[in-house]
Design a protein around this motif. Structure first.
Motif, PDB file in Angstrom:
ATOM      1  N   THR A 131      30.242 109.228  57.596  1.00 26.38           N
ATOM      2  CA  THR A 131      30.406 110.505  56.912  1.00 26.38           C
ATOM      3  C   THR A 131      29.767 110.450  55.534  1.00 26.38           C
ATOM      4  OG1 THR A 131      32.430 111.070  58.105  1.00 26.38           O
ATOM      5  CG2 THR A 131      32.086 112.123  55.957  1.00 26.38           C
ATOM      6  N   GLY A 182      26.448 118.099  60.726  1.00 27.91           N
ATOM      7  CA  GLY A 182      27.576 118.854  61.248  1.00 27.91           C
ATOM      8  C   GLY A 182      28.801 117.983  61.409  1.00 27.91           C
ATOM      9  N   LEU A 183      29.791 118.540  62.071  1.00 32.65           N
ATOM     10  CA  LEU A 183      31.040 117.835  62.356  1.00 32.65           C
ATOM     11  C   LEU A 183      30.974 117.305  63.783  1.00 32.65           C
ATOM     12  CD1 LEU A 183      33.993 117.078  61.714  1.00 32.65           C
ATOM     13  CD2 LEU A 183      34.630 119.374  62.499  1.00 32.65           C
ATOM     14  N   SER A 241      34.692 112.729  62.666  1.00 35.15           N
ATOM     15  CA  SER A 241      36.153 112.677  62.782  1.00 35.15           C
ATOM     16  C   SER A 241      36.561 111.545  63.730  1.00 35.15           C
ATOM     17  CB  SER A 241      36.684 114.005  63.286  1.00 35.15           C
ATOM     18  OG  SER A 241      36.186 114.273  64.582  1.00 35.15           O
ATOM     19  N   THR A 250      29.760 114.843  59.061  1.00 34.22           N
ATOM     20  CA  THR A 250      31.176 114.505  59.019  1.00 34.22           C
ATOM     21  C   THR A 250      31.601 114.009  60.392  1.00 34.22           C
ATOM     22  OG1 THR A 250      31.577 116.214  57.356  1.00 34.22           O
ATOM     23  CG2 THR A 250      33.499 115.339  58.511  1.00 34.22           C
ATOM     24  N   GLN A 264      25.051 117.648  55.478  1.00 34.35           N
ATOM     25  CA  GLN A 264      26.344 116.984  55.576  1.00 34.35           C
ATOM     26  C   GLN A 264      26.601 116.518  57.004  1.00 34.35           C
ATOM     27  OE1 GLN A 264      28.941 116.437  53.109  1.00 34.35           O
ATOM     28  NE2 GLN A 264      29.742 115.173  54.790  1.00 34.35           N
ATOM     29  N   GLN A 295      32.665 114.178  66.596  1.00 37.36           N
ATOM     30  CA  GLN A 295      33.692 113.166  66.847  1.00 37.36           C
ATOM     31  C   GLN A 295      33.073 111.769  66.866  1.00 37.36           C
ATOM     32  OE1 GLN A 295      35.745 114.286  70.480  1.00 37.36           O
ATOM     33  NE2 GLN A 295      37.326 115.328  69.296  1.00 37.36           N
TER      34      GLN A 295
END
Length: 125
Positions: free
Chosen positions: A94, A10-11, A124, A122, A120, A13
């Motif tokens: 990432t 997932g996305l 940030s 990712t 995936q 921080q």
């Protein structure tokens, strides 16, 4: 024959954590060593971690400063699951993360017989 399905990406921080899971099917799963690899855009697939069939032998990639202490691989053979815990995530983590099965614990991509479709991750900044 072993089928592998990753999940848990997932996305997130930078500084966060994720636990990736790999669900395996197939009666012979418990006889295979399992590995985790990752592939960032435009880069080759690289080894992250491996765990023996018994779980008693574990090792991590030796670009180690970026991995050691942050990545933990484990398996639950009774549940046919393999996990990769990633802490203190960095943007350079990432990538698409893959689990794979091999006859023995190895860093070599070509020695893995079965692969999942990847999940995936990712990170940030």
């Amino acid at each position: 024959q072993v089928q592998l399905v990753e999940s848990g990406g997932g996305l997130v921080q930078a500084g966060g954590s994720l636990r990736l899971s790999c669900a395996a099917s197939g009666r012979t799963f418990r006889t295979y060593a399992m590995g985790w690899f990752r592939q960032a855009p435009g880069k080759e697939r690289e080894f992250v971690a491996a765990i023996s069939w018994s779980g008693g032998y574990i090792y991590y990639a030796d670009y180690a400063d970026s991995v050691k202490g942050r990545f933990t691989v484990s398996r639950d053979t009774a549940k046919n699951m393999v996990y990769l815990q990633i802490n203190s995530l960095k943007p350079e983590d990432t990538a698409v993360y893959y689990c794979a099965a091999a006859a023995s614990s190895t860093r070599t991509v070509e020695e893995y017989y079965y692969w999942g479709q990847g999940t995936q991750v990712t990170v940030s900044s």
